[in-house]
Design a protein around this motif. Sequence first.
Motif, PDB file in Angstrom:
ATOM      1  N   GLU A 115      14.737   2.522   0.974  1.00  0.00           N
ATOM      2  CA  GLU A 115      13.487   3.251   1.213  1.00  0.00           C
ATOM      3  C   GLU A 115      13.258   3.455   2.706  1.00  0.00           C
ATOM      4  O   GLU A 115      12.842   4.530   3.140  1.00  0.00           O
ATOM      5  CB  GLU A 115      12.307   2.498   0.596  1.00  0.00           C
ATOM      6  CG  GLU A 115      10.985   3.209   0.728  1.00  0.00           C
ATOM      7  CD  GLU A 115      10.946   4.544  -0.008  1.00  0.00           C
ATOM      8  OE1 GLU A 115      10.166   5.412   0.428  1.00  0.00           O
ATOM      9  OE2 GLU A 115      11.682   4.728  -0.981  1.00  0.00           O
ATOM     10  N   GLY A 116      13.546   2.438   3.496  1.00  0.00           N
ATOM     11  CA  GLY A 116      13.417   2.579   4.952  1.00  0.00           C
ATOM     12  C   GLY A 116      14.370   3.621   5.506  1.00  0.00           C
ATOM     13  O   GLY A 116      14.002   4.422   6.369  1.00  0.00           O
ATOM     14  N   ALA A 117      15.593   3.627   5.009  1.00  0.00           N
ATOM     15  CA  ALA A 117      16.580   4.601   5.473  1.00  0.00           C
ATOM     16  C   ALA A 117      16.163   6.019   5.093  1.00  0.00           C
ATOM     17  O   ALA A 117      16.250   6.937   5.919  1.00  0.00           O
ATOM     18  CB  ALA A 117      17.958   4.267   4.900  1.00  0.00           C
ATOM     19  N   ARG A 118      15.707   6.216   3.878  1.00  0.00           N
ATOM     20  CA  ARG A 118      15.266   7.556   3.450  1.00  0.00           C
ATOM     21  C   ARG A 118      14.093   8.046   4.288  1.00  0.00           C
ATOM     22  O   ARG A 118      14.065   9.186   4.748  1.00  0.00           O
ATOM     23  CB  ARG A 118      14.864   7.539   1.969  1.00  0.00           C
ATOM     24  CG  ARG A 118      16.009   7.631   1.010  1.00  0.00           C
ATOM     25  CD  ARG A 118      15.506   7.865  -0.414  1.00  0.00           C
ATOM     26  NE  ARG A 118      14.711   6.764  -0.915  1.00  0.00           N
ATOM     27  CZ  ARG A 118      15.208   5.718  -1.553  1.00  0.00           C
ATOM     28  NH1 ARG A 118      16.501   5.613  -1.758  1.00  0.00           N
ATOM     29  NH2 ARG A 118      14.415   4.771  -1.999  1.00  0.00           N
ATOM     30  N   GLU A 154       9.506  -2.465   5.544  1.00  0.00           N
ATOM     31  CA  GLU A 154       8.591  -3.617   5.512  1.00  0.00           C
ATOM     32  C   GLU A 154       7.495  -3.418   4.472  1.00  0.00           C
ATOM     33  O   GLU A 154       7.136  -4.344   3.743  1.00  0.00           O
ATOM     34  CB  GLU A 154       7.997  -3.844   6.898  1.00  0.00           C
ATOM     35  CG  GLU A 154       9.003  -4.380   7.900  1.00  0.00           C
ATOM     36  CD  GLU A 154       8.486  -4.409   9.328  1.00  0.00           C
ATOM     37  OE1 GLU A 154       7.430  -3.792   9.619  1.00  0.00           O
ATOM     38  OE2 GLU A 154       9.165  -5.028  10.166  1.00  0.00           O
ATOM     39  N   GLN A 155       6.960  -2.205   4.389  1.00  0.00           N
ATOM     40  CA  GLN A 155       5.915  -1.931   3.405  1.00  0.00           C
ATOM     41  C   GLN A 155       6.454  -2.028   1.979  1.00  0.00           C
ATOM     42  O   GLN A 155       5.783  -2.544   1.087  1.00  0.00           O
ATOM     43  CB  GLN A 155       5.306  -0.548   3.649  1.00  0.00           C
ATOM     44  CG  GLN A 155       4.460  -0.505   4.896  1.00  0.00           C
ATOM     45  CD  GLN A 155       4.003   0.903   5.256  1.00  0.00           C
ATOM     46  OE1 GLN A 155       4.471   1.884   4.682  1.00  0.00           O
ATOM     47  NE2 GLN A 155       3.110   0.999   6.209  1.00  0.00           N
ATOM     48  N   TYR A 156       7.667  -1.525   1.773  1.00  0.00           N
ATOM     49  CA  TYR A 156       8.269  -1.622   0.440  1.00  0.00           C
ATOM     50  C   TYR A 156       8.469  -3.086   0.067  1.00  0.00           C
ATOM     51  O   TYR A 156       8.183  -3.485  -1.064  1.00  0.00           O
ATOM     52  CB  TYR A 156       9.602  -0.866   0.405  1.00  0.00           C
ATOM     53  CG  TYR A 156      10.153  -0.731  -0.986  1.00  0.00           C
ATOM     54  CD1 TYR A 156       9.933   0.421  -1.727  1.00  0.00           C
ATOM     55  CD2 TYR A 156      10.882  -1.760  -1.588  1.00  0.00           C
ATOM     56  CE1 TYR A 156      10.423   0.554  -3.015  1.00  0.00           C
ATOM     57  CE2 TYR A 156      11.374  -1.635  -2.877  1.00  0.00           C
ATOM     58  CZ  TYR A 156      11.145  -0.485  -3.580  1.00  0.00           C
ATOM     59  OH  TYR A 156      11.624  -0.364  -4.849  1.00  0.00           O
ATOM     60  N   TRP A 157       8.959  -3.880   1.006  1.00  0.00           N
ATOM     61  CA  TRP A 157       9.184  -5.306   0.723  1.00  0.00           C
ATOM     62  C   TRP A 157       7.875  -5.996   0.376  1.00  0.00           C
ATOM     63  O   TRP A 157       7.803  -6.791  -0.562  1.00  0.00           O
ATOM     64  CB  TRP A 157       9.848  -5.994   1.914  1.00  0.00           C
ATOM     65  CG  TRP A 157      10.109  -7.433   1.619  1.00  0.00           C
ATOM     66  CD1 TRP A 157       9.382  -8.505   2.033  1.00  0.00           C
ATOM     67  CD2 TRP A 157      11.167  -7.956   0.807  1.00  0.00           C
ATOM     68  NE1 TRP A 157       9.916  -9.664   1.531  1.00  0.00           N
ATOM     69  CE2 TRP A 157      11.010  -9.358   0.780  1.00  0.00           C
ATOM     70  CE3 TRP A 157      12.218  -7.377   0.115  1.00  0.00           C
ATOM     71  CZ2 TRP A 157      11.883 -10.177   0.078  1.00  0.00           C
ATOM     72  CZ3 TRP A 157      13.078  -8.203  -0.584  1.00  0.00           C
ATOM     73  CH2 TRP A 157      12.902  -9.584  -0.595  1.00  0.00           C
ATOM     74  N   THR A 158       6.821  -5.689   1.112  1.00  0.00           N
ATOM     75  CA  THR A 158       5.510  -6.274   0.825  1.00  0.00           C
ATOM     76  C   THR A 158       5.050  -5.905  -0.583  1.00  0.00           C
ATOM     77  O   THR A 158       4.512  -6.736  -1.311  1.00  0.00           O
ATOM     78  CB  THR A 158       4.479  -5.803   1.863  1.00  0.00           C
ATOM     79  OG1 THR A 158       4.925  -6.208   3.166  1.00  0.00           O
ATOM     80  CG2 THR A 158       3.115  -6.398   1.601  1.00  0.00           C
ATOM     81  N   ALA A 159       5.300  -4.663  -0.974  1.00  0.00           N
ATOM     82  CA  ALA A 159       4.885  -4.206  -2.304  1.00  0.00           C
ATOM     83  C   ALA A 159       5.662  -4.902  -3.424  1.00  0.00           C
ATOM     84  O   ALA A 159       5.152  -5.015  -4.545  1.00  0.00           O
ATOM     85  CB  ALA A 159       5.063  -2.696  -2.413  1.00  0.00           C
ATOM     86  N   THR A 160       6.875  -5.380  -3.149  1.00  0.00           N
ATOM     87  CA  THR A 160       7.638  -6.080  -4.186  1.00  0.00           C
ATOM     88  C   THR A 160       7.033  -7.436  -4.526  1.00  0.00           C
ATOM     89  O   THR A 160       7.302  -7.982  -5.579  1.00  0.00           O
ATOM     90  CB  THR A 160       9.103  -6.314  -3.772  1.00  0.00           C
ATOM     91  OG1 THR A 160       9.149  -7.215  -2.660  1.00  0.00           O
ATOM     92  CG2 THR A 160       9.815  -5.021  -3.460  1.00  0.00           C
ATOM     93  N   GLU A 161       6.259  -7.992  -3.604  1.00  0.00           N
ATOM     94  CA  GLU A 161       5.619  -9.300  -3.758  1.00  0.00           C
ATOM     95  C   GLU A 161       6.623 -10.436  -3.928  1.00  0.00           C
ATOM     96  O   GLU A 161       6.312 -11.468  -4.526  1.00  0.00           O
ATOM     97  CB  GLU A 161       4.605  -9.287  -4.903  1.00  0.00           C
ATOM     98  CG  GLU A 161       3.455  -8.340  -4.666  1.00  0.00           C
ATOM     99  CD  GLU A 161       2.398  -8.359  -5.748  1.00  0.00           C
ATOM    100  OE1 GLU A 161       2.563  -9.077  -6.764  1.00  0.00           O
ATOM    101  OE2 GLU A 161       1.392  -7.663  -5.583  1.00  0.00           O
TER     102      GLU A 161
END
Length: 104
Positions: free
Chosen positions: A20-23, A45-52
Amino acid sequence: MIDLGQLLYLADGTVAAVAEGARTGALADPAKGVDPAVAGQLAAEQYWTATELPAPFSVTTQVTGTAPNAMLQVTGTVAFSAAFGLLALPSDVSYTQTIRLYHQ
């Protein structure tokens, strides 16, 4: 088996966050004031946070090359601690994705 499952679950989240970061970074437009490396890092970082997922996530980004071949490299790393330790598993999960920048 539980340790291996947890490792694979963590690896899946790591790959998804880095992708997601690369895209996001690849589509960032520097002409509009958006730095691809910063956009990629924030998105990962935001995607990782959303994974919980509970493990701390570190991400690095780097733009290499020059137009028309500039590339964004995003690397994410997560520490892993086996609950039972019956299998020899790695102590961290790391994934790197390199993608060509769209706006050059």
